[in-house]
Design a protein around this motif. Sequence first.
Motif, PDB file in Angstrom:
ATOM      1  N   SER A  57       3.409  13.005  -9.965  1.00 17.04           N
ATOM      2  CA  SER A  57       2.241  12.775  -9.122  1.00 17.04           C
ATOM      3  C   SER A  57       2.574  13.177  -7.699  1.00 17.04           C
ATOM      4  N   GLU A  58       1.604  13.763  -6.990  1.00 18.16           N
ATOM      5  CA  GLU A  58       1.854  14.194  -5.620  1.00 18.16           C
ATOM      6  C   GLU A  58       2.008  13.029  -4.653  1.00 18.16           C
ATOM      7  N   SER A  73       0.817  -1.210   0.000  1.00 11.26           N
ATOM      8  CA  SER A  73       0.000   0.000   0.000  1.00 11.26           C
ATOM      9  C   SER A  73       0.853   1.263   0.000  1.00 11.26           C
ATOM     10  N   GLY A  74       2.168   1.090   0.088  1.00  7.74           N
ATOM     11  CA  GLY A  74       3.088   2.213   0.064  1.00  7.74           C
ATOM     12  C   GLY A  74       4.508   1.683  -0.006  1.00  7.74           C
ATOM     13  N   VAL A  75       5.425   2.514  -0.448  1.00  5.87           N
ATOM     14  CA  VAL A  75       6.832   2.120  -0.551  1.00  5.87           C
ATOM     15  C   VAL A  75       7.695   3.233   0.028  1.00  5.87           C
ATOM     16  N   ALA A  98       3.225   4.521 -10.576  1.00  3.13           N
ATOM     17  CA  ALA A  98       2.381   4.877 -11.720  1.00  3.13           C
ATOM     18  C   ALA A  98       0.926   4.496 -11.482  1.00  3.13           C
ATOM     19  N   SER A  99       0.713   3.494 -10.612  1.00  2.38           N
ATOM     20  CA  SER A  99      -0.652   3.050 -10.311  1.00  2.38           C
ATOM     21  C   SER A  99      -1.246   3.788  -9.116  1.00  2.38           C
ATOM     22  N   GLY A 100      -0.485   4.749  -8.561  1.00  4.05           N
ATOM     23  CA  GLY A 100      -1.003   5.556  -7.462  1.00  4.05           C
ATOM     24  C   GLY A 100      -0.539   5.171  -6.087  1.00  4.05           C
TER      25      GLY A 100
END
Length: 226
Positions: free
Chosen positions: A193-194, A42-44, A76-78
Amino acid sequence: MTVAIVQFGGSNCDRDAKRALSHLDIDAELVWHEDGLPTDVSGVMLPGGFSYGDYLRAGAIAANSPIVAEVREAAASGVPVLGVCNGAQIGCESGLTPGAFTTNRSARFQCEHVYLRVENADTPWTSAYEEGEVIEVPIAHGEGRFEITDEQYDELDTDDRVLFRYCDENGVVSDETNPNGSKGNVAGIIGDSETVAVMMPHPERATLPDIGGTDGEGVLYGFATP
């Protein structure tokens, strides 16, 4: 769902990052670069350290690791991605964000507390702050000077992609408050992207009240922002 903290040979802030995220009740796990990203990521977070000994250029070898290609795909996928210190160098070297981090103006490793002014509070990484707010976090780097072409810098500035600038305790930005010679006193930026950000100071070292204060917590809350 979990935040993957990517470990490379030479990473040394990975456990600090995990402890800080866990302190904020954000689920996180250490992921060795050869193992790839978890399917439920869900995050990196790309942590600080000296990946591959900073040979060639700081972050350059790690940026070509297969897992970084996975990180780019996730971004890229958000999926939120944050690079800190060496992770910021990897972020720039891999094209997640523009510019580059190079040798400090002093040509020395610098480890000290600095003040940062929040330039854009309308991002997941800064929404816990007010625009113009001053926070105090530590730096620890030898190659922290942010460099970028004049044209790219103007684009960053115009597009409000600068997150933080080095300043004094009153929020005044000047050459005297610039610890490493970064262009425009830039300490952190976002990518196209932010949800993708890199910064040279260490927010994870400013999340525990007894060890360096809590001013960095707001940055890490970016992983919890829907």
